[in-house]
Design an enzyme around this catalytic site. Sequence first.
Site, PDB file in Angstrom:
ATOM      1  N   LYS A   1      -6.574   6.266  11.093  1.00 19.32           N
ATOM      2  CA  LYS A   1      -7.944   6.202  11.284  1.00 19.32           C
ATOM      3  C   LYS A   1      -8.022   6.143  12.882  1.00 19.32           C
ATOM      4  CE  LYS A   1     -10.112   3.516   7.801  1.00 19.32           C
ATOM      5  NZ  LYS A   1     -10.475   2.121   7.202  1.00 19.32           N
TER       6      LYS A   1
ATOM      7  N   ARG B   1      -5.314   0.792  -6.681  1.00 16.17           N
ATOM      8  CA  ARG B   1      -3.899   1.276  -6.188  1.00 16.17           C
ATOM      9  C   ARG B   1      -3.476   2.604  -7.069  1.00 16.17           C
ATOM     10  NH1 ARG B   1      -2.222  -2.010  -2.388  1.00 16.17           N
ATOM     11  NH2 ARG B   1      -2.540  -4.302  -2.728  1.00 16.17           N
TER      12      ARG B   1
ATOM     13  N   ASP C   1      -5.804  -0.608  -1.999  1.00 16.58           N
ATOM     14  CA  ASP C   1      -6.569  -1.307  -2.722  1.00 16.58           C
ATOM     15  C   ASP C   1      -7.947  -1.767  -2.125  1.00 16.58           C
ATOM     16  OD1 ASP C   1      -5.311  -3.128  -0.809  1.00 16.58           O
ATOM     17  OD2 ASP C   1      -6.127  -4.801  -2.140  1.00 16.58           O
TER      18      ASP C   1
ATOM     19  N   PHE D   1     -14.027   2.919   4.715  1.00 21.68           N
ATOM     20  CA  PHE D   1     -13.034   2.051   3.782  1.00 21.68           C
ATOM     21  C   PHE D   1     -12.896   3.135   2.723  1.00 21.68           C
ATOM     22  CE2 PHE D   1     -11.746  -0.856   0.685  1.00 21.68           C
ATOM     23  CZ  PHE D   1     -10.897  -1.523   1.448  1.00 21.68           C
TER      24      PHE D   1
ATOM     25  N   ASP E   1      -5.008   1.668  10.976  1.00 20.26           N
ATOM     26  CA  ASP E   1      -6.446   1.419  11.198  1.00 20.26           C
ATOM     27  C   ASP E   1      -6.502   1.103  12.792  1.00 20.26           C
ATOM     28  OD1 ASP E   1      -9.104   0.670  11.000  1.00 20.26           O
ATOM     29  OD2 ASP E   1      -8.736  -1.277  10.008  1.00 20.26           O
TER      30      ASP E   1
ATOM     31  N   GLY F   1       0.815  -1.230  -0.061  1.00 22.61           N
ATOM     32  CA  GLY F   1      -0.092  -0.253  -0.075  1.00 22.61           C
ATOM     33  C   GLY F   1       0.695   1.257  -0.128  1.00 22.61           C
TER      34      GLY F   1
ATOM     35  N   GLU G   1       4.003   4.327   5.872  1.00 24.68           N
ATOM     36  CA  GLU G   1       2.864   3.673   5.727  1.00 24.68           C
ATOM     37  C   GLU G   1       1.830   4.127   5.043  1.00 24.68           C
ATOM     38  OE1 GLU G   1       1.606   0.828   5.859  1.00 24.68           O
ATOM     39  OE2 GLU G   1       1.476  -0.202   7.664  1.00 24.68           O
ATOM     40  N   ASP G   2       0.687   3.592   4.628  1.00 28.50           N
ATOM     41  CA  ASP G   2      -0.125   4.074   3.964  1.00 28.50           C
ATOM     42  C   ASP G   2      -1.290   4.165   4.654  1.00 28.50           C
ATOM     43  OD1 ASP G   2      -0.677   1.395   4.469  1.00 28.50           O
ATOM     44  OD2 ASP G   2      -1.496   0.818   2.591  1.00 28.50           O
TER      45      ASP G   2
HETATM   46  P1  5GP Z   1      -4.234  -2.234  11.134  1.00 34.37           P
HETATM   47  O1  5GP Z   1      -3.372  -3.406  11.427  1.00 34.37           O
HETATM   48  O2  5GP Z   1      -3.702  -0.853  11.550  1.00 34.37           O
HETATM   49  O3  5GP Z   1      -5.606  -2.742  11.579  1.00 34.37           O
HETATM   50  O4  5GP Z   1      -4.292  -2.345   9.616  1.00 34.37           O
HETATM   51  C1  5GP Z   1      -3.501  -1.628   8.723  1.00 34.37           C
HETATM   52  C2  5GP Z   1      -3.626  -2.215   7.395  1.00 34.37           C
HETATM   53  O5  5GP Z   1      -5.111  -2.549   7.061  1.00 34.37           O
HETATM   54  C3  5GP Z   1      -3.220  -1.243   6.131  1.00 34.37           C
HETATM   55  O6  5GP Z   1      -1.979  -1.535   6.202  1.00 34.37           O
HETATM   56  C4  5GP Z   1      -4.145  -1.711   5.018  1.00 34.37           C
HETATM   57  O7  5GP Z   1      -3.597  -2.969   4.434  1.00 34.37           O
HETATM   58  C5  5GP Z   1      -5.474  -2.143   5.743  1.00 34.37           C
HETATM   59  N1  5GP Z   1      -6.522  -1.044   5.721  1.00 34.37           N
HETATM   60  C6  5GP Z   1      -6.958  -0.697   6.903  1.00 34.37           C
HETATM   61  N2  5GP Z   1      -7.989   0.389   6.520  1.00 34.37           N
HETATM   62  C7  5GP Z   1      -8.098   0.405   5.394  1.00 34.37           C
HETATM   63  C8  5GP Z   1      -8.849   1.054   4.346  1.00 34.37           C
HETATM   64  O8  5GP Z   1      -9.616   1.869   4.711  1.00 34.37           O
HETATM   65  N3  5GP Z   1      -8.598   0.806   2.911  1.00 34.37           N
HETATM   66  C9  5GP Z   1      -7.626  -0.029   2.514  1.00 34.37           C
HETATM   67  N4  5GP Z   1      -7.475  -0.396   1.192  1.00 34.37           N
HETATM   68  N5  5GP Z   1      -6.868  -0.862   3.549  1.00 34.37           N
HETATM   69  C10 5GP Z   1      -7.098  -0.340   4.836  1.00 34.37           C
HETATM   70 MG    MG Z   2      -0.387  -1.428   4.560  1.00 37.59          MG
END
Ligand code: 5GP
Ligand code: MG
Length: 180
Positions: A135, A169, A163, A156, A107, A49, A103-104
């Site tokens: 977030k 992407r 993606d 989302f 969450d 990402g 990082e992208d």
């Molecule tokens: P975390 O471990 O912080 O819950 O999740 C991080 C990963 O979840 C990110 O690197 C990404 O791959 C995915 N992710 C979380 N929220 C979104 C979103 O709104 N859109 C997309 N495309 N991926 C997300």
């Molecule tokens: Mg990611």
Amino acid sequence: MTQDVQLHDKVFELYLSEGYIQERVKDIAEGINRDFSGKDPVFVSILNGSFLFAADLIRYLNFQCQIEFVKAASYEAMQSTGEVKTLIGFNQAVEGRPIVIIEDIIDTGRTIKQLMNDLTKYNPESVHVATLTLKREALIESFDPDYVGFEVPNVFIVGYGLDYDQLGRNLKGIYKLKDQ
Ligand code: 5GP
Ligand code: MG
């Protein structure tokens, strides 16, 4: 003119424009230039990402730098699987040097916490985090990344590297799921 895009079965609407994203990427780069110039950091871009964010960000840096690409996927389609895979592909000599993770999106924060933990094992001087989006409402424990492009609500999003089931992407802007 509609700014909607369809990916698989879902429709997404424009949320953050290309110009706005580039402005924020430049702001983050300015902060990193100020904080890390002369400190010989290693940037670690988390695939897939963050590839566009990383590509743009490092082109706004005004010092020579190294970048490494690692993989740590944990998300399937639109739901976090809850399990975080550990990083693969890390190959840099970082002992005693600062690391800046690129990082992208953050969450729940599980992935980034795990990555920071994994990278600490290489004995870097420090581990900092630059994330394009955060977030904050979704975080399971509080966490303050050093550089944040945008705080987004718990919706989302796709585009600019992010993606939906591998599509979206290449969108220049960031889009959110419509009617969410
Ligand atoms: P975390 O471990 O912080 O819950 O999740 C991080 C990963 O979840 C990110 O690197 C990404 O791959 C995915 N992710 C979380 N929220 C979104 C979103 O709104 N859109 C997309 N495309 N991926 C997300
Ligand atoms: Mg990611």
